[in-house]
Structures are given as C-alpha cells and as structure tokens.
Design an enzyme around this catalytic site. Structure first.
Site, short mmCIF file in Angstrom:
data_model
loop_
_atom_site.label_atom_id
_atom_site.label_comp_id
_atom_site.label_asym_id
_atom_site.label_seq_id
_atom_site.Cartn_x
_atom_site.Cartn_y
_atom_site.Cartn_z
N GLY A 42 109.79 39.97 66.47
CA GLY A 42 109.54 41.39 66.23
C GLY A 42 110.84 42.16 66.01
O GLY A 42 110.93 43.05 65.16
N THR A 67 108.38 38.94 70.83
CA THR A 67 109.34 40.05 70.85
C THR A 67 110.59 39.66 70.06
O THR A 67 111.15 40.47 69.31
CB THR A 67 109.69 40.40 72.31
OG1 THR A 67 108.50 40.81 72.97
CG2 THR A 67 110.70 41.54 72.39
N LYS A 78 100.26 36.98 55.80
CA LYS A 78 100.89 35.68 56.05
C LYS A 78 100.43 35.17 57.40
O LYS A 78 100.85 35.66 58.45
CB LYS A 78 102.42 35.74 56.03
CG LYS A 78 102.98 34.31 55.90
CD LYS A 78 104.37 34.11 56.42
CE LYS A 78 104.48 33.92 57.89
NZ LYS A 78 103.84 32.69 58.43
N GLU A 84 107.48 35.81 79.16
CA GLU A 84 106.15 35.43 78.70
C GLU A 84 106.10 33.92 78.48
O GLU A 84 106.92 33.36 77.75
CB GLU A 84 105.83 36.14 77.37
CG GLU A 84 104.45 35.81 76.87
CD GLU A 84 104.11 36.48 75.54
OE1 GLU A 84 104.88 36.36 74.59
OE2 GLU A 84 103.05 37.13 75.47
#
Ligand code: TXE
Length: 499
Positions: free
Chosen positions: A253, A250, A195, A403
C-alpha cells in the site's frame, strides 16, 4: 468429492488464460506465464499471462475509450447502468457454483465459504450498487457572493465519475473484494481495469465473462493478470488511471501510495489489520463469546483483513474463555475445501504457509505460551496448518504486533476497561475490533475510544455492502462499501449560475 460444473470444466480446459480487454480475451501468447496452484493438492490448475507494460497500456486504453464522453457507457442513463449491474448480480447467482468452485480451487478455501462470501457476497454487492446508479446526488448551495445589478446566484455541485479506475485486489476473497471495487466504480459511471492477485487470477476472468453476458459494453470492465512488480506497478503508475483502489498489505500500500502521488492520482487503500477482540467478565454468554472469537480468527484460515487476531480477556474469566476457544480450535476438522464437512482448509500458498509458520516459530522463541496448534502440517500434501493459539502476558511480542494473516490467535489478560483500551489501541494498525459485554454503557465507551474503522459488539466482524469498511492508522486511507463507497469513485464539480 464435488463434481465440477460444466461451465467450469470448459473454462479450465483452456489451460492457458489471457487478459480480458475490451470485451474479449486477448492474444497474449508472447508473454511469460504464471502457474496457478491448487493449495489443497499442490497441482497446477492453469496458467495466466504475466501482463507486461504493453498489455497494461492496452487495458487502460480500452477503459479510457469506454469512458470517452461520447461512448455508449457515458451516454447511458443511470437507470440502464443500474440494470446492467443488476443483470450481472443475476449472472453471478446463476453461475454461483462455478465461481465458488473456481475460488476453492485457486484459493483453497472451504466451498461453503466460497459460496457464501465470494459468489454470494459478489452478487449481493452488485445488487446493492445497482440501486446506487440512480441515487448519486449533488447539492444546491446558498452562497453569499454579491452580484451586480441585483443579479443572483444559483450554486450547485454535481458528482461526476472520476474516470478510469485501477482496482488491485488480493487473494483472500478474490471476487467479493473485486466486487467491492468494481460495483461502486461502475455504478458511479467509471470504467475499470482489475488486476487480481497472481495467486487467484482465474475467478476474475470468469467474472469478466459474466459481465459481458450481462450486457456490459466492451472496455468498461477489463481484467489484466500478472504480478505486482511488473503488472501492478505498470497499472498504478499509468497517467490515464484516475483512481487507484487497493486492498492488500500495508507494505505494498505504501509503494502504491507513493506511485499515486507522482501522478496525483486519487487513491483508496484497505490495508492489513491486527484487530483486537475484547472479552469482558460480563459478556452475556462466555461460551458464545469464545465461539465468536474463534470464528473471528479461524474463518477463511485466518486470512481475513478484519480477523480478530489478538484476544484480550478480562482476568477473572481468562482461563475459562481461553479454554473454550482452544477446545473450539482443537475440534475443527481440517480438510480440503471440497470436503463439505471441513472447518479449516489449506492456506493460499506454500510461501504464505512458510511466512505464517515463521511467526509461530518467533512466538515460541520470544517466550509466548503455545496453547494449541503449532508449526506441523497436519496433512501430507497441501498447505495446511492447525489452528494455533498462544497466550502472552502483554503486547511486547512480534506475534501480537504484526499481521500474521493465518489461523494464529494470541490471548492476553487485562485488568479493567482502561487496561483493555491501552492494549487494544497499542498498534500501528486500526482496521477492526470486537467487544464482548452486555453492559451497553461499557460498550459505548469502548466504541468511542477504540482506534478502529469497524467495531462489532457481541459478534465477529462481518461485511455487508451497506456498511462502510476501512481503517484507522496504517490500516488504510478512505472507506469502501456503503454510500461513501460509491461517492469515492466520483469527483465534485462546483457550479455557479449568475442570473
Ligand atoms: O499482498 P500484496 P500479498 C497482507 C497479509 C499477507 C501480506 C502479503 O499480511 O500476508 O499482505 O500478501 C499486488 N504495485 N494482506 O503478498 O503484496 C499483488 O499482485 C502494484 C492483507 O498477497 O499487498 C496483489 O494483486 N500492485 C490484505 C495485491 O497487490 C502490487 C489481503 C496484494 O498483494 C505491487 C492480502 C506493486 N508494487 C494480504 N506489489 C487485506 N487487507 O485483506 C504487489 N501488488
């Protein structure tokens, strides 16, 4: 302006693109669509289907059928499997310009980077893993089980492909990161449902076409387009998926990790980074180090997981190095990706530009010193941002802890090695780090003590199919690339023959 290749023109002429399942495009007429935008012009370049749960089921069923014990793929010798991967590498090379142009169109990145990192990188990865198909090994083990009547043990392990792999990838290197997952998974004998990101789904479809042309049996490599919430979530919660491999934020995740545990699905996560670049007084050539630090953050508009987005510079040379970095930044030519002389292209999307700008605002509000760049879009159209540099006294600002994933660098001075380590390791992330010094003992001490999965000395971080990549702390679980990368798509079977 670059002339689009004939192949790409034909591909784009379709306008509405469907999933690639079981060797051909499906009929996804009834599904909603996602419009793919060119970040340089803000014009639509095509539409892809937003995969529903039913489409995901169809893709996983095709991959499961292709993994069936009696399938052509499972019966194929490792040598023949390797040959298909090698042929795919050659197909990618043959159509590298089409792939690179498509990546530039959907992602905005510079064509030279799309050629080298995306098309070139994907070809290199398939070539590397083609060789691994024939090198997957188990072990013989001298175990101590007593057996009756003088019988003996012959114990060994064998590595078997884990099964259907769900590969979920981001938009920053659309086909090279896909290749980091597909190539080792296929070398190990798995089948794959990929994907791609909703921002950059088109190049994955072109890659699937090339895989078929390379002789990949139907169902071995499938592409399902769509978003994260519906399509991605349906894929990661599917009980027939035996391994999830994800690169992205993250935040996502963690969601995927929780979903994986519900089915006890094997998982590897390559998540974000906030990687430090550490420049010591004794760096071999300070101007070279400054250039390396600039390249390490501004390449691909800073949208790189291993980007060195925090630079720690030893006090004595702080001003000099920072001035050199900001000169390098100010000289960068900002233009669309098809301008062969451009050094910085647009960011991937309007939403992402807003997010990065938000961080720049926060940096200014929190009192960091703006050295160059800022929030102003240097162009009338497109999602552009000038390379931006802040300096700050310590690590206590949001722009240095989170980030940003854009062309934004924060510079902080340090006293000595202990201070540099304190600052560099003070992060919930730990993907990469660079160290700039000519003192090998200092470099080795830093290597031993930095909490990062990848460390480069005297160079910005670069990827190579032979060098494992992955993170410490919340930068991920598992490693991809290298030998460990292909083994991560296998499961171990232990056997003992009593004779
Ligand atoms: O990432 P997401 P986004 C970081 C970077 C960036 C931020 C957000 O900081 O600003 O992430 O980017 C799919 N179930 N990185 O929103 O959400 C999604 O469709 C299953 C760092 O693009 O992580 C896409 O295919 N799948 C990173 C992929 O996950 C889901 C590279 C990545 O999307 C899902 C990119 C769900 N619930 C961004 N939600 C790196 N490590 O290099 C989303 N997805």
């Amino acid at each position: 302006m670059i002339q689009l290749t004939n192949r790409l023109q034909q591909f784009l002429a379709k306008k509405n693109h469907h999933h690639f399942i079981d060797g051909s495009y499906t009929n996804a007429e009834s599904e909603q669509q996602i419009t793919v935008i060119n970040p340089a012009t803000e014009a639509a370049i095509g539409k892809v289907a937003l995969g529903t749960k039913e489409s995901v089921n169809q893709a996983v069923a095709a991959a499961k059928k292709a993994f069936n014990y009696n399938s052509d793929w499972r019966k194929m010798s490792p040598d023949d499997r390797g040959k298909i991967l090698y042929r795919l590498a050659e197909k990618i090379t043959e159509h590298a310009e089409s792939l690179a142009q498509l990546v530039t169109l959907e992602n905005g990145k510079l064509i030279k980077d799309a050629r080298s990192s995306d098309a070139g990188g994907a070809a290199k990865t398939f070539r590397y893993y083609a060789g691994w198909a024939t090198k997957i090994e188990g072990e013989t083990l001298d175990i101590s089980q007593p057996q009756k009547g003088g019988r003996q043990n012959f114990a060994f392990t064998r590595r078997e492909p884990v099964g259907v792999v769900a590969a979920i990838v981001p938009w920053n290197f659309p086909i090279s990161i896909a290749a980091w997952k597909i190539a080792p998974a296929l070398a190990a004998g798995c089948t794959v449902v990929l994907k791609p990101s909703e921002e950059t789904p088109l190049s994955a479809l072109l890659l699937a076409e090339l895989a078929m042309e390379a002789g990949m049996p139907p169902g071995v490599f499938n592409v399902i387009t769509g978003d994260g919430r519906t399509t991605g979530a349906s894929l990661t919660t599917h009980p027939d998926v035996k391994k999830i491999t994800f690169t992205g934020s993250t935040y996502t995740g963690k969601i995927i990790g929780k979903a994986a545990m519900d089915n006890i699905t094997d998982i590897s996560l390559e998540l974000g980074g906030k990687s430090p670049a550490i420049v010591f007084n004794d760096a071999d050539d300070l101007a070279f180090a400054a250039q390396g630090v600039a390249a390490g953050i501004f390449r691909n508009q800073g949208q790189v997981c291993v980007a060195g987005s925090r630079v720690y510079i030893q006090k004595k040379v702080f001003d000099k190095v920072l001035t050199d970095i900001s000169h390098a930044a100010q000289k960068m030519k900002i233009s669309h990706g098809f301008d062969e002389t451009a050094q910085l292209g647009p960011l991937v999307s309007k939403g992402h530009l807003q997010k990065v700008r938000g961080y720049i605002h926060t940096g200014m509000e929190e009192g960091a010193t703006l050295v160059s760049g800022g929030v102003v879009n240097p162009k009338d159209k497109g999602f552009y941002l000038a390379p931006t540099i802040f300096s700050a006294p310590d690590n206590d600002q949001q722009i240095i802890t989170e980030e940003i994933f854009g062309p934004v660098l924060v510079a902080v001075p340090f006293e000595d090695m202990e201070d540099a380590l304190r600052l560099a390791n003070d992060s919930h992330l730990g993907l990469a780090a660079t160290v700039w010094t000519k003192d090998i003992s200092k470099a080795m001490s830093m290597i031993n003590r930095l909490e990062a999965g990848v460390i480069y000395v005297n160079s910005p971080v670069r990827s190579d199919p032979g060098l494992p990549l992955g993170g410490y702390k919340q930068s991920g679980i598992g490693r991809e690339l290298g030998k460990v990368g292909v083994y991560s798509y296998t499961t171990l079977k232990s056997v003992n023959i009593v004779y």
